[in-house]
Design a protein around this motif. Structure first.
Motif: not given
Length: 774
Positions: A523-524, A516-517, A435-437, A530-531
């Motif tokens: 996901d993106a 959410l970030k 999607t976006t960078t 992991g995040a």
């Protein structure tokens, strides 16, 4: 809070009203001097109404923190949001000319921010010094520090130096030296009455004979009678040992303090335009002057050399700390850090940015403990050019450090990146975001050492990214996301919750958007497992697992800016568990990566759709057409076809070059049997296979079952069990089997249609459904 502005106009005052209790306060002058802050203080993340009591004046709104009321120019709002530090505001007249300025301090909501700020500055200085010491280029230490004072980076260098010398540890080191200094014994010559000499040296004896100002001896005195010495001097020169503190090591201590003071006084002179910075430099210069004015240093002379190899300087408590501070100070004064602009901007304490930079060095230390990070890779952080040093660490600029993890079972490539951008709109299998960078603060990438190139590892689905984001504002991550459950809220409460989150977002205090970030990263960004949020608050360190294993997952870790090793151990254990997951060749993560690679290496456009009816499950397992195979067999005549259905058996040849069954994986795992009939270009009879694999039947066994034309049978056959009636779960269809690629390959290879007709072969259900007669 009332702020007098009589230095601008007599009786002019500014009133500030906060929306929250205790959001404004006035500190003492002593506290303001100690911490280098303004007297009048407000808190970040709040909104304040202000009023100037004279309508002829107004505040400047150039900072975007001040909003002027549309009804009256002398009123408005002060909204600092996430700004922290000394805020200098201009007071304008009606013609918008600057008539004067005043300072207010925007305090961080975190009570520990003063301590955190100092600790992180000191840590960054220490890490930069360590990096400089590692590089191959020669760095000269001069007797007089040559300060290349550039106004653009002066406050940054002053902050670096201040973090080194303006600390309790440094002051305690000086006091240790004064209370327990290193000393030396000097020999001093003095004239003493000869009668007071207790022990005569050879030099004293010579003086008895040669020294003037003599006194006659009695004739019966033993020197006169025995040695013909009729007189002796009344006084002779004698030596004595005197303890002195004027040692080379103490001279170095005095020289260091003088250099520090000289630098602070230079900064003090240059900071004329910035009252806050000038105050900081003045306070530090005053502190250093007090130390130098102690009587201890008055007895010490200036050095003519610096004995940096002195064991006392390197080992003795107090001296060791000052030597370390001096080395750091000299290098810090030379070091330029363009990325530090938003940290060291005069008066501004951008502690969130500082926390992000500090975490970089924190994680670098951690990963150096676990992985072999190559020195050359680390040295790229520091550039050396013409006696100038620069640190290549800046928000928005990517840095990648590479290493390797070795184990007896599997070696892994490691890449630790800061501010790596994952480009948006990337098509599979390229790396990046679809999607976006997106640009996480830190990324740990891991892939097998056999694959040197990370791009190749991306394409083969063998690389995994784990992202970390620094969030200084977060106090308790898990409390934020478990505070309320949506299903327990009614509609009105939901509205209030949404409104509260919107307000918190505007203030810069992070809540749901942090989670959410992390989801966005996971996901993106392709191949992310992991995040995690890193924050200096409190809470548990138990990341959420996406499935059964540690990764893929989300979560947060507490990392406070202090020397407590507990936080590092928790994060270290997590990284080691991640490594263990990579060493596990039977991990679900690796299995999933392999499946993803096998599925997506073949392109499939939007028009390539399989919409034919088929069961959802087969033998209790989900039917996946690409992984469900059909054996395509052959029936020579109707008698044999009747026999297959009567007995629920189908046989294949063995030990035959033409028509024998090859034990491929797809053959053994086939779930259906499609029978071609002699003389027919279409096949319509498809049966479910009941057996788990073929069995071997002898010709005698088949004869006993009245197999047609049993007199022509070979010795052995492979036999599978099938349903006695064609299945209808795939629909009542006819398949044009001659259009199958596998059939065409067999025909081309044998160059004989009669021979090719009897050769069995497997095809996927997806392929078979594409040759249905329309």
């Amino acid at each position: 809070m009332v702020i007098p502005l009589s230095h601008i106009e007599q009786d002019l005052i500014l009133e500030i009203v906060g929306g929250n209790e205790n959001s404004t306060k006035t500190i003492s002058e002593q506290e303001a001097m100690e911490f280098g802050e303004a007297l009048y203080q407000i808190k970040e993340g709040c909104s304040y109404e202000y009023n100037l009591n004279n309508p002829n004046y107004q505040l400047s709104d150039k900072t975007q923190i001040v909003s002027i009321s549309k009804f009256s120019k002398n009123r408005g709002l002060i909204t600092p949001n996430i700004y922290v530090g000394t805020l200098t505001l201009d007071v304008l007249d009606k013609e918008k000319n600057i008539k004067g300025t005043f300072n207010i301090e925007v305090q961080s909501v975190k009570s520990s921010y003063r301590k955190d700020y100092r600790y992180m500055l000191e840590s960054i200085t220490e890490k930069c010094t360590e990096l400089i010491m590692q590089i191959d280029s020669p760095i000269n230490q001069h007797f007089e520090t040559n300060f290349d004072i550039d106004n653009r980076t002066l406050y940054q260098k002053f902050s670096f130096a201040k973090s080194v010398i303006d600390s309790k540890e440094f002051e305690e080191a000086i006091q240790k030296i004064i209370s327990n200094p290193t000393t030396k014994w000097n020999t001093e010559i003095e004239e003493k009455d000869i009668r007071n000499i207790r022990r005569f040296t050879q030099n004293n004896i010579k003086q008895i004979v040669s020294k003037s100002n003599r006194v006659k001896l009695p004739s019966n005195f033993h020197l006169n009678s025995n040695y013909d010495i009729d007189s002796i001097p009344s006084k002779i020169e004698s030596t004595k040992k005197i303890e002195s503190i004027d040692t080379a090591e103490n001279r170095f201590i005095k020289h260091s303090l003088e250099v520090f003071l000289f630098f602070c006084e230079n900064c003090q002179e240059k900071f004329n335009k910035y009252s806050k910075a000038k105050l900081e430099a003045t306070n530090l210069a005053t502190k250093l002057s007090h130390l130098l004015n102690q009587s201890f240093f008055k007895e010490i002379s200036r050095p003519n050399s610096l004995k940096l190899n002195s064991t006392i300087l390197q080992r003795k408590s107090g001296y060791r700390e000052v030597l370390n501070a001096w080395l750091k100070f000299d290098l810090a004064a030379k070091l330029t850090w363009s990325g530090g602009d938003n940290v060291y901007e005069v008066g501004k304490k951008n502690i969130a940015a500082l926390y992000e930079y500090w975490l970089f060095f924190y994680l670098l230390d951690l990963f150096k403990e676990i992985f072999k990070i190559e020195p050359k890779s680390i040295q790229e952080l520091i550039q050396f050019d013409s006696e100038k040093l620069s640190l290549n660490l800046k928000q928005g600029t990517s840095i990648a450090l590479e290493g390797i993890y070795k184990s007896p079972t599997r070696n892994l490539n490691i890449q630790f990146s800061y501010n790596r951008s994952f480009g948006g709109g990337k098509t599979y299998p390229k790396s990046g975001s679809y999607t976006t960078t997106l640009r996480p603060d830190y990324t740990l990438s891991i892939w097998p050492a056999e694959i040197i190139n990370s791009q190749e590892a991306e394409v083969k689905e063998l690389i995994t990214h784990i992202h970390f984001d620094a969030k200084y504002k977060v106090s308790n991550f898990y409390e934020l996301i478990t505070k309320s459950k949506e299903e327990e809220l009614n509609e009105e409460e939901n509205k209030e919750l949404i409104k509260e989150e919107e307000e918190e977002n505007e203030k810069g205090t992070f809540k749901n958007q942090d989670l959410l970030k992390m989801h966005a990263y996971k996901d993106a960004i392709r191949r992310t497992s992991g995040a995690y949020v890193l924050y200096p608050g409190k809470g548990k360190d138990e990341p959420f697992r996406g499935f059964h294993e540690l990764i893929p997952g989300l979560g947060a870790f507490v990392v406070r800016p202090n020397q407590n090793p507990k936080n590092k151990e928790v994060l270290k254990k997590f990284i080691l568990k991640v490594i263990d997951n990579f060493l596990d060749r039977a991990s679900q993560r690796e299995n999933l990566s392999s499946k993803v690679y096998n599925i997506f290496q073949k392109t499939k456009d939007d028009l390539d759709i399989l919409k034919e009816p088929m069961p959802e499950y087969l033998n209790g397992k989900k039917l996946i057409p690409d992984e469900t195979f059909v054996l395509v067999g052959f029936s020579k005549d109707q008698k044999r076809l009747d026999w297959y259905e009567e007995h629920g058996l189908y046989n294949f040849r063995m030990n035959d070059n033409h028509g024998s069954l090859i034990f491929e994986n797809d053959v053994v795992n086939s779930k259906y049997l499609l029978i071609r009939e002699s003389g027919n270009d279409k096949a319509s009879r498809i049966y479910k296979i009941l057996s788990k694999g073929p069995r071997v039947f002898s010709k005698e066994k088949l004869s006993s079952l009245q197999y047609p034309n049993s007199e022509n049978l070979k010795d052995h056959y492979l036999v599978i069990d099938i349903e006695k009636k064609p299945t209808l779960e795939l629909g009542n269809k006819k398949w044009l089997f001659k259009e199958l690629n596998r059939y065409k390959e067999i025909v081309a290879k044998n160059n004989n249609l009669r021979i090719s007709a009897g050769i069995p072969f497997p095809v996927s259900l997806t392929e078979l459904m594409k040759v249905i007669e329309k």
